[in-house]
Scaffold this active site. Structure first.
Site, PDB file in Angstrom:
ATOM      1  N   ASP A   1      -8.533  -4.965  14.167  1.00 20.29           N
ATOM      2  CA  ASP A   1      -8.371  -3.552  13.806  1.00 20.29           C
ATOM      3  C   ASP A   1      -8.091  -3.485  12.304  1.00 20.29           C
ATOM      4  OD1 ASP A   1      -8.029  -0.849  13.861  1.00 20.29           O
ATOM      5  OD2 ASP A   1      -6.057  -0.879  14.814  1.00 20.29           O
TER       6      ASP A   1
ATOM      7  N   ASP B   1       0.027  -8.438  10.814  1.00 24.65           N
ATOM      8  CA  ASP B   1      -0.251  -7.387   9.837  1.00 24.65           C
ATOM      9  C   ASP B   1       0.423  -7.747   8.529  1.00 24.65           C
ATOM     10  OD1 ASP B   1      -1.297  -4.272   9.948  1.00 24.65           O
ATOM     11  OD2 ASP B   1       0.242  -4.597   8.425  1.00 24.65           O
TER      12      ASP B   1
ATOM     13  N   GLN C   1       0.845  -1.187   0.000  1.00 22.03           N
ATOM     14  CA  GLN C   1       0.000   0.000   0.000  1.00 22.03           C
ATOM     15  C   GLN C   1       0.881   1.238   0.000  1.00 22.03           C
ATOM     16  OE1 GLN C   1      -2.223  -0.287   3.714  1.00 22.03           O
ATOM     17  NE2 GLN C   1      -0.403  -0.928   4.786  1.00 22.03           N
TER      18      GLN C   1
END
Length: 510
Positions: free
Chosen positions: A382, A329, A254
């Site tokens: 999250d 993550d 990203q």
């Protein structure tokens, strides 16, 4: 013909090959840019492809009127297509950066700009094949079936090469803006060379001069835009993020941009793929509301899914009795920035320096499938909003089933489920999906600066809904109060949409 018919025919088919490759690159570029800036890649791809195919049909009909001047028309079409397709990514990025909106056709729908660009490019691409058919028949007449077979074979092989070149060469090496401009330059050069080199005698002197000047101008414009692409991107970045960008990197997963945080400046902000994910003005409201209710109970082992910025981990570590925090993550470079960038590390309280924290760089869904380190007392999800196509699987019944498998008896699962008021159906679909996975959930919401809000769920595999109250915490925590949580639950409940089905991998409902 200035060349032998066989050679000329081969060059026309080579031109078909290049034009098809360029055309598919333009399509993929539009899909990639729209998905990057607007999210929901399924919707953006559907809009681009359907509008372009429809417009190609219109272009094919329009080509009937151009057959008598096929060479001149083809040269003009290629110059126009090179200009529109080459500049399309830059134009879409400029609209997004300087207007801050897309002018959706419907709420959360496609952009009028995207539809207009797709329509224009589809019309021009649709004109190409009939004109090329006319040109190849002028070289040497053959039966229509054979000519169509040869033309489409070159077209389809070119589309294959263009489709592979975009993700494996153009995008990683040149980026979206320069890659599109380079493709436009190739398109213009090949189209002009084909017409002026092979069919120049079909054109008058004035037409040849006009076509040559037009292509020189198009190439000059595309070249100038390529030279200025970096300056343009910086200017667009300032329009998007303000003038205090501290970090701007492409991690491979990203785009990560960190703004503010300097002495006397605005609060820090973290943008992921152009979307504000963390605002220093209100991030504590969100992270405390997400984490603290889930920590009300046993909490020795905690699993954080997503949350690479370390802010949820910061809140977990405030609670006594935590022995291990496992962070999963998919972007290790974001975790690295959260560990080393002075502003982001200060914001998360240097959470990653705590020896109780370990990090796994992996997709959350894939990690849950192979996770053998449970059971966990608390799981914190999250994650990005469920409306993002890329994250839809992380809000599926299968995902919550995997999360339930790694939870201890009586464990708690905290879920970020996107905005409540803005997308109530998506929010309550998360609740239906949790229920389908055997989890009982209580809804609540928290508001931030401006119009920002977050919808949350606290879920448990037990027979009863888990109590929505904050856990005891260590010094320095400014947690939400029990009364405010009850009010947040009532506010969320007023938006309930009943009777929604669960979302699954095979049938995403967001």
């Amino acid at each position: 013909m200035p060349l032998r018919p066989g050679t000329a025919r081969f060059l026309v088919l080579a031109g078909v090959f290049v034009c098809a490759a360029c055309g598919l690159v333009y399509e993929l570029e539009l899909v990639a840019m729209a998905s990057y800036l607007m999210g929901d890649s399924v919707t953006q791809a559907s809009v681009v492809l359907s509008v372009m195919v429809f417009a190609m049909g219109l272009g094919s009909l329009a080509a009937k009127r151009l057959r008598r001047r096929a060479a001149a028309a083809f040269g003009a079409v290629e110059a126009a297509l090179a200009l529109v397709g080459g500049c399309s990514a830059m134009a879409l990025y400029a609209v997004f950066a300087w207007t801050g909106a897309w002018g959706g056709v419907w709420r959360d729908g496609p952009s009028l700009v995207l539809v207009a660009v797709s329509l224009a490019m589809g019309l021009l691409i649709g004109v190409e094949v009939p004109l090329l058919m006319e040109l190849i028949q002028r070289i040497r007449r053959q039966d229509p079936g054979g000519a169509v077979a040869d033309l489409f074979a070159a077209d389809y092989v070119g589309a294959l090469v263009g489709g592979l070149a975009f993700p494996f060469l153009l995008l990683p090496r040149f980026g979206q803006l320069t890659g599109a401009l380079l493709t436009g330059a190739v398109n213009a050069a090949v189209g002009a060379a084909l017409v002026l080199g092979l069919f120049g005698r079909d054109l008058g002197r004035r037409a040849r001069r006009t076509l040559l000047i037009a292509n020189v101008l198009v190439l000059a414009l595309l070249g100038t835009a390529a030279v200025l692409a970096d300056d343009f991107e910086r200017a667009a970045g300032r329009a998007l993020y303000g003038g205090d960008v501290r970090v701007a990197v492409r991690t491979g997963a990203q785009d990560v941009v960190i703004t503010g945080g300097g002495p006397g400046g605005r609060p820090p902000g973290l943008y992921l793929d152009g979307t504000l994910r963390v605002d220093g003005r209100d991030e504590r409201r969100y992270h405390e509301a997400l984490v603290h209710p889930a920590m009300n109970g046993p909490r020795e082992r905690v699993l954080v899914l997503g949350g690479g910025d370390g802010l949820a981990v910061r809140e977990v570590l405030r609670h006594p009795g935590v022995r291990e925090v496992h962070v999963v993550d998919a972007d290790p470079r974001l975790v690295g920035l959260a560990r080393t960038d002075p502003v982001l590390a200060a914001l998360n309280g240097h959470a990653y320096d705590d020896p109780r924290v370990r990090v796994t760089a992996d997709d959350a869904f894939r990690r849950l499938r192979v996770e053998r380190g449970g059971p966990y007392d608390v799981v914190i999800a999250d994650l990005p909003d469920p409306g993002d196509t890329a994250s839809a699987k992380l809000y599926s019944r299968e995902f919550y089933g995997l999360a339930r498998r790694v939870m201890a008896p009586g464990g708690r699962l905290a879920v970020h489920a996107g905005p409540v008021a803005g997308r109530p159906r998506a929010y309550w679909t998360v609740e239906a999906t949790l229920r389908a996975a055997g989890l009982r959930a209580v809804p609540y919401r928290v508001t931030g600066a401006g119009e920002r809000e977050w919808g949350l769920f606290l879920a448990s595999p037990g027979p009863r809904v888990p109590p929505l109250s904050p856990a005891a915490r260590g010094p320095g925590s400014r947690t939400v109060k029990e009364g405010s949580l009850r009010a947040a639950a009532r506010a969320a409940e007023r938006t309930r949409v009943p009777g929604l089905p669960a979302s699954t991998l095979a049938h995403p409902r967001y």
